[in-house]
Structures are given as structure tokens and as C-alpha cells.
Design an enzyme around this catalytic site. Structure first.
Site, PDB file in Angstrom:
ATOM      1  N   ASP A  44      -1.870 -43.902  16.173  1.00  0.00           N
ATOM      2  CA  ASP A  44      -1.494 -43.209  17.467  1.00  0.00           C
ATOM      3  C   ASP A  44      -2.625 -44.075  18.538  1.00  0.00           C
ATOM      4  O   ASP A  44      -3.299 -44.960  17.956  1.00  0.00           O
ATOM      5  CB  ASP A  44      -2.026 -41.701  17.274  1.00  0.00           C
ATOM      6  CG  ASP A  44      -1.416 -41.213  18.469  1.00  0.00           C
ATOM      7  OD1 ASP A  44      -0.928 -41.661  19.718  1.00  0.00           O
ATOM      8  OD2 ASP A  44      -1.448 -39.663  18.525  1.00  0.00           O
TER       9      ASP A  44
ATOM     10  N   GLU B  32      -1.645 -32.893  25.834  1.00  0.00           N
ATOM     11  CA  GLU B  32      -2.760 -32.865  24.699  1.00  0.00           C
ATOM     12  C   GLU B  32      -3.963 -32.288  25.054  1.00  0.00           C
ATOM     13  O   GLU B  32      -3.954 -30.852  25.416  1.00  0.00           O
ATOM     14  CB  GLU B  32      -2.949 -34.376  24.606  1.00  0.00           C
ATOM     15  CG  GLU B  32      -1.765 -35.087  24.113  1.00  0.00           C
ATOM     16  CD  GLU B  32      -1.943 -36.712  24.027  1.00  0.00           C
ATOM     17  OE1 GLU B  32      -2.581 -37.056  23.305  1.00  0.00           O
ATOM     18  OE2 GLU B  32      -1.169 -37.650  24.306  1.00  0.00           O
TER      19      GLU B  32
END
Ligand code: BGC
Ligand code: BGC
Length: 740
Positions: free
Chosen positions: A320, A516
Site C-alpha cells: 500500500d 480512510e
């Protein structure tokens, strides 16, 4: 045209493009590159890896044998496009992959500029001596949200509510076409997260809280990639993310720690990934999170042994955004971080900015032998295999025929259908819904006429934003289009001016966009002050109040619910919010079912199906119009049964060629049970993945025994397991259950 001549023509195009690109970048082909000079001279395809008639493995072998170490290290490196300064650094460092992050954009922002931009970088990649195309990734998590004018579909939580894997496959196909229209070949989607705590800021990226829903929605991967990569136009590499346990962190903290036994981790968070691998997903992105304190990005057991070994994943693993750099918690790459991640099984590192430091550390670790060359070769083999399968060597440029599909009427109609099917009706007192098209309506609320709020995060920017951020249709516009006389619809965002003359008031309220960790809600989970004030104004008019909740997750609304006559959970519908008004007016009767349990209050988090808590609305709840299912009631206490346990078999989803079922095991005896086994006749349907139990098939019986952790059942307690299988769903077989 025969396949052969088509191939010849494509390589001729490639040849001239290569020559032009070389001239452009000023790079001179090196001696070990057989192709460029001869290719530029227009002679026959030079090297086996350039020959599309050879099997992919042979092409990969040939290409690998020609690559220098720097070529290989570059393939393992993914850089944010805007960090490539100058652009030619792509060639200089042999960068194998480019991405646009959540805030990456082009100017002017339209599909054509994206395609031009993609082509410009691809031209540079093809200008390197071996001419290895780059693969370009983006987060098209609800449509290609970075592109102005794209069709934005409901976020995953809404798609989960549809319980319609076939529809989700079509959504994946449409997204693939729009992504391909920009040239981009790789989508960082779908998130197969199993959101276990709605405080988590990514809950909306989850198809649902049980492993079964995300597992069934892996049809999205088939939609993106096609039956196999490169078969047909608009084949986009999919990403199953974030492996593993991203939705299981304590407190629902983004990038936090998932504290579970391995059996629990496997039972809850693994099934969707197993199903994704079975469907041939090309890439898997690791989770920022930890499992029992250990970061996934350094977890060799989970990444190499479990994912690549046990599940047999043959695609590549991507890290990521900056996650490798975060391994030690300090800013800046260290050799140890790079070594740990690559040796754990990361094949490509989403750097995303400081690729020079990353590459120099990677080089040192490899030349010193601390990262084995075999590991580098394995990573390259995995990445190059996908590039060949995607057809990038033959068709490296944007397919302009697809550019016009971005935001097309056909895709918008599909999105509207998905919105309709995702609506979950939670309350409908006195049958206030559906509304009559001749009704006099007062519409209010901060999200009624706000496409940004309706679309959520990952919309023209990482965090999304309120306001008129994207072309589309709002709920208010949908209502005005649906009624017989738009003059009978009054709108005021704050609810000023409402009075008793209206047939009903419709409030469209909820969350504003986030992504997020910015969406984590460790404290209160209720409506904001503005919404509460708007609702109070509408309520004071004394007319029926219909609330449309626009949110990425259940909100804490128990205290206000008695004031509302109807409640429709709309999730984050995207740009085609007339799908919401379709349900309000009954053009489509609500059919969505809750993909998550709806808390009684924030303090009840986490609350999930089967955990023994009593939510406000249970997982799977959803009303229709007309004959309404009875309100949720506690499960009746069953009479003790001599056989000890019962099994309820339910088909929970189906798609072309497969279905998903859940079986609930109930200890109906008066004493405790140590274990159970359920058997049924699978009628020739092969089980393709199974969670929360272990399967044995013999003759015409399928038998599932409890897992180590869900065998013990107190009297009255239940456990459940689920599976996916090939073929059409059977008429619900009768499953028999025995204590063991
Ligand atoms: C990027 C996103 C990324 C995020 C991670 C943002 O600046 O645009 O793509 O997910 O940073 O922190
Ligand atoms: C997110 C990923 C995303 C990546 C690239 C990260 O912050 O966690 O889901 O794919 O950024 O934008």
C-alpha cells in the site's frame, strides 16, 4: 482479418512507436537489447518475448534472461506519476509501474486528457531498450472517481446491500470500460474488507460484515478483468485489498491492529480472498494494519505461506501507499524495511515518491544477498506475467474507442439500477412510502442537492468533498423529475418555510465525505448539528417525515427514530441518485438488505451478526412495500429437540455460474453441544470456498464439521458457516445436523 495478420499489424505499429519514443527520450539502445535497432529498421519481430504467438511463460523466460538487475528492480517499483520529475526518470530508472494517488489529476480533467497522459508515459516506457510497457494503477473504487465526467456507482456497502452478485459483475464491467477509456490498466479495487466495527473510516468500502457478502461480490473482479485477463477489450487488472484483516482492527481504527486467533482470522477475513484467488484476481494489495501486533507488510507467514502458498495465488502482491516506508514507524526508507517487505513476499512497492532512495536500498540489499536474487526473479515473473496477459506488449496504448464510454448513458443507467437495488427501507410507519407523484412535498437536508455528499470519498480527490464536484443527478433532481408537477416540490436545505400544508417532508441527511483514517469515528456516531436542526424544523410542521440517510455506514439514530415515519438507508449512491427517488415513489420497491448490523448506539460497537447482541436492525433486515416482513423480533426460544441441533440452509446470493449459501446451526437441545456436523445433498454443485467449518464430500453427501472455535454451543446458541459453489442454486436442500 486473420489473427495472424492482426498481430503483424500491431507489431508494426509498435515498431514505429518505439523508434519515435527512442528519438524522443534520447536513449540509445544497449547491446543486449536485440529488438530496438532491428525493430527500428522495420525488420521482423526480434525477440521471442515480443512474439505473441508464444506462451506467456516462454515470453517471460526470454524477457527475464535479457534483463539487467536494474531492469528487474525497476519492475518492482511503483511511483506516483507527479513524483516522476523529469518524466524521463521513468525510463532512466526503468520504473515498471505508475499510479495516480487519490489526489492525482490532469488538466483539463477529462477522459481524453487522462488517455493522452497515459500514452505519453507509456511512450517513454516503450522507449527503454527492452521496451517493457508500464502498468498504470488508480483507485476506481466506485467508478473512476478521479476523472471528471465519469459514472460514479454506489460505494461497496451499497452494492453489498443489493445482494446481487450478477449486478455487481456488470458494475465491474462498466468500470473496466471507463478505466480503459483513460488508458489505465489497473484498478486498486475491490476492497474485500470485512468491516467488523462501523467506527472504521473505510466501512463504506466493505461489501458487508460477514465473509459471505464480500466473497460473493468477487464477481466484481470478473467484471473488471473479464473471464481472463486480456480476453477482449477493456480488461483491467483487479486488486483484492487489503490483505488481510483490515476491517477487523480493535476499535475500528484505520491501519490498526487486528487481534484474533489464526482460526478466527481465517474464518472471518480470509474467505473473500480465497474466492478472489479462485477467480484469478491479478494482484493483491496488503493491508497497512497489523495482525496481533505484526504489520502485514512484513508478514511472511500470511503473505508467502498463506496467500501465495496455501491459496495458490500466482499474481503479484503490491504494497500500500508508503506502507513499506512506514514499517518502522519512522519517515524515510531504511534497508531493513525494504528487505523485510520484499522477503515477506511484496512483489511491487507502491513507493510512491522517493523512488531513488528506495531503488538504491533495494539494489544494495540484493547485491549483498540479503534479498535473494531468486526472490527478485519471482517478483518479476509475477509482474511480467500479468503485463503479458493484459496484452500490454501488443496493445500498449489507450483504446480510444472506449474513451467515449466514460459517463455514458448506458453506464449511468446501470448505476441508477444499482442505486435502486441498494436502498434499504428500515421503517415505514403507516405506509408513508411510496410517495404519490401528485404529493405536495417539502425537501430539505444538506445532502438532498449535493452530489459531493452523495458520492463520498474517492471522488475528484482522495477525501471527496461537498458541493457540485461532479456531473450527475441529485436526490432533489430525481424527485423533481419524478413528480407530476415540479412546482409542488419546495426545497430549502435547512428546512425553513415548511408548514402543515405538505403531504410529507423528505429530509436527506447524513455524513459528509471522507476517506480512510479521516473517517474514523472513535466517539459519537450520530447526526451533526445541522441535520438535527433541519429535522427538528421539519418535525415541527407536523407532517409525515421521511428520512433518507446518506452515509457510509449505520449511524447512531435510535434517539431520533421515533420522530421519523420512514427511514431509507441510501448509503453513498454516487452520481445517479435518481435511483433513490425511484424507490421513494415506488418505481422500484425497496429490495436491499442490511449488509451490516445497525447499532442501537455508538457504545454498542462492534456489533455483528451472530455475536449475541441485539442491534436496532439486524444484519439482513430490510422492508419492502406492500406485504411487509414482520419487524425484527428476538429469535423464538425453540423447544428442546431430541436430535440436538437443527440446520437452516439459505441461498444468500447467486450470479452467472455460481451461488452463495449460509447455513445456521442451532443447538435446540437442553444441554451444551461440543461440536456439530451438517450434511446435505449438494446435487452435483461443487463447493468452491467455505468458511467457518471444514468440508468433506463423499457420494451424494456434503458434510461440514465445525471449525475449532465454533463447535461449542450452549443450549439455544447458534453458529453459522457459509460457502460458495458452482452452478445454479439448488432448490433449498434440507440439511440435517447432528451433535458430535
Ligand atoms: C493520496 C492517496 C493515498 C493517501 C494515503 C493521499 O495523499 O492521494 O492516494 O491513499 O495519501 O495517505
Ligand atoms: C489506500 C489504498 C489505495 C492507495 C492508493 C492507500 O492510502 O489504503 O486503498 O489503493 O492508497 O491510492
Amino acid at each position: 482479418m486473420t489473427g495472424r495478420s492482426a498481430r503483424c499489424r500491431r507489431s508494426a505499429v509498435l515498431v514505429s512507436v518505439l523508434a519515435a519514443a527512442l528519438a524522443l527520450t534520447g536513449l540509445t539502445p544497449q547491446g543486449r537489447a536485440p529488438s530496438a535497432a532491428r525493430a527500428a529498421a522495420g525488420t521482423a519481430a526480434a525477440a521471442p518475448y515480443q512474439d505473441p504467438s508464444l506462451p506467456v511463460t516462454a515470453r517471460v523466460d526470454d524477457l527475464l534472461s535479457r534483463m539487467a538487475l536494474d531492469d528487474k528492480l525497476g519492475q518492482m517499483t511503483q511511483v506516483e506519476r507527479e513524483a516522476l520529475q523529469p518524466q524521463s526518470a521513468l525510463a532512466t530508472y526503468r520504473i515498471g509501474s505508475v499510479l495516480s494517488g487519490g489526489d492525482g489529476t490532469v488538466s483539463p480533467n477529462n477522459a481524453r486528457t487522462w488517455a493522452d497522459t497515459y500514452d505519453a508515459y507509456q511512450r517513454i516506457a516503450l522507449g527503454t531498450p527492452l521496451g517493457i510497457p508500464m502498468v498504470y494503477g488508480i483507485d476506481a473504487v466506485h467508478g473512476v472517481g478521479a476523472v471528471r465526467g465519469a459514472t460514479l456507482f454506489p460505494h461497496n456497502i451499497g452494492l453489498g446491500a443489493t445482494r446481487n452478485p450478477a449486478l455487481v459483475e456488470r458494475v465491474g464491467r462498466a468500470v473496466a470500460e471507463e478505466v480503459s477509456g483513460t488508458g489505465i490498466d489497473w484498478n486498486f479495487a475491490p476492497c474485500l474488507c470485512v468491516a467488523r466495527n462501523d467506527r472504521w473510516g473505510r466501512t463504506y468500502e466493505s461489501f458487508g460484515e460477514t465473509p459471505g457478502i464480500p466473497a460473493s461480490m468477487t464477481t466484481y473482479i470478473t467484471g473488471l478483468q473479464g473471464e481472463r485477463l486480456g480476453a477482449g477489450p477493456a480488461s483491467v487488472l483487479a486488486t483484492a485489498k487489503h490483505f488481510i484483516g483490515d476491517g477487523g482492527t480493535s476499535g475500528g481504527t484505520d491501519q490498526g491492529d487486528t487481534r484474533l486467533t489464526e482460526a478466527e482470522l481465517r474464518a472471518v477475513h480470509l474467505p473473500p480472498f480465497a474466492e478472489a484467488v479462485r477467480r484469478g484476481v491479478g494482484s493483491v494489495m496488503l493491508s497497512y494494519s497489523r495482525w496481533n501486533g505484526a504489520k502485514l507488510h512484513g508478514h511472511r507467514h500470511l503473505v508467502t505461506d498463506l496467500l501465495k502458498g496455501e491459496l495458490g495465488f500466482t499474481g503479484f502482491v503490491v504494497s500500500d501507499w508508503a506502507a513499506v516506508d512506514q514499517l518502522d514507524g519512522q519517515p524515510g526508507f531504511t534497508a531493513e524495511e525494504v528487505r523485510t517487505a520484499v522477503n515477506a513476499g511484496v512483489d511491487m512497492v507502491m513507493v510512491p515518491h522517493d523512488y531513488r532512495t528506495f531503488l538504491s536500498l533495494l539494489r544494495t540489499e540484493v547485491t549483498s544477498g540479503r534479498i535473494p536474487l531468486a526472490r527478485v526473479d519471482d517478483a518479476n515473473r509475477r509482474i511480467l506475467t500479468k503485463k503479458f496477459e493484459l496484452g500490454l506488449f501488443e496493445k500498449p496504448y489507450a483504446d480510444r474507442a472506449l474513451t467515449g464510454t466514460v459517463g455514458s448513458a448506458g453506464h449511468r443507467a446501470l448505476a441508477r439500477q444499482a442505486v435502486r437495488e441498494s436502498q434499504v427501507l428500515l421503517k415505514n410507519e403507516g405506509g408513508v412510502l411510496p410517495l404519490d407523484t401528485s404529493a405536495k412535498l417539502f425537501v430539505a437536508g444538506k445532502s438532498a442537492d449535493d452530489i459531493g455528499n452523495l458520492s463520498g470519498g474517492w471522488t475528484l480527490g482522495w477525501q471527496g468533498g461537498s458541493g457540485d464536484v461532479a456531473p450527475g443527478t441529485t436526490v432533489l433532481e430525481g424527485i423533481r423529475a419524478a413528480v407530476a408537477d415540479p412546482a409542488r416540490v419546495t426545497y430549502d436545505r435547512h428546512g425553513h418555510g415548511v408548514d402543515g400544508s405538505y403531504t410529507a417532508a423528505v429530509a436527506v441527511v447524513g455524513e459528509t465525505p471522507y476517506a480512510e483514517m479521516h473517517g474514523d469515528r472513535p466517539g459519537a456516531m450520530g447526526l451533526d448539528e445541522e441535520d438535527l436542526a433541519t429535522l427538528a424544523r421539519l418535525k415541527s410542521a407536523g407532517v409525515p417525515l421521511v428520512v433518507v440517510l446518506v452515509s457510509g455506514r449505520p449511524l447512531d439514530i435510535a434517539a431520533q427514530l421515533p420522530d421519523w415515519d420512514a427511514l431509507l438507508a441510501a448509503w453513498l449512491p454516487g452520481t445517479e441518485a435518481d435511483g433513490v427517488s425511484d424507490v421513494l415513489f415506488g418505481d422500484h420497491a425497496p429490495s436491499g438488505r442490511l449488509p451490516v448490523s445497525w447499532m442501537t448506539g455508538a457504545a454498542q460497537q462492534p456489533v455483528n451478526d451472530g455475536d449475541g447482541k441485539t442491534p436496532l436492525f439486524p444484519y439482513g433486515y430490510g422492508l419492502g412495500y406492500g406485504t411487509q416482513p414482520p419487524p425484527p423480533a428476538p429469535a423464538p426460544t425453540p423447544a428442546p429437540a431430541p436430535e440436538g441441533c437443527t440446520a437452516d440452509y439459505e441461498v444468500t446470493g447467486s450470479w452467472t455460474g455460481g451461488f452463495q449459501a449460509e447455513v445456521t446451526v442451532h443447538n435446540a437441545s437442553s444441554g451444551p453441544m461440543d461440536g456439530w456436523a451438517v450434511t446435505w445433498d449438494p446435487a452435483g454443485r461443487a463447493v468452491t470456498s467455505l468458511w467457518n467449518g471444514s468440508l468433506a464430500v463423499g457420494g451424494d453427501r456434503a458434510t461440514v464439521r465445525n471449525a475449532a472455535w465454533n463447535g461449542a454451543l450452549a443450549p439455544g446458541a447458534t453458529a453459522s458457516f457459509g460457502f460458495t459453489a458452482d452452478g445454479a442454486p439448488p432448490p433449498s436442500p434440507s440439511a440435517s445436523c447432528a451433535a458430535s
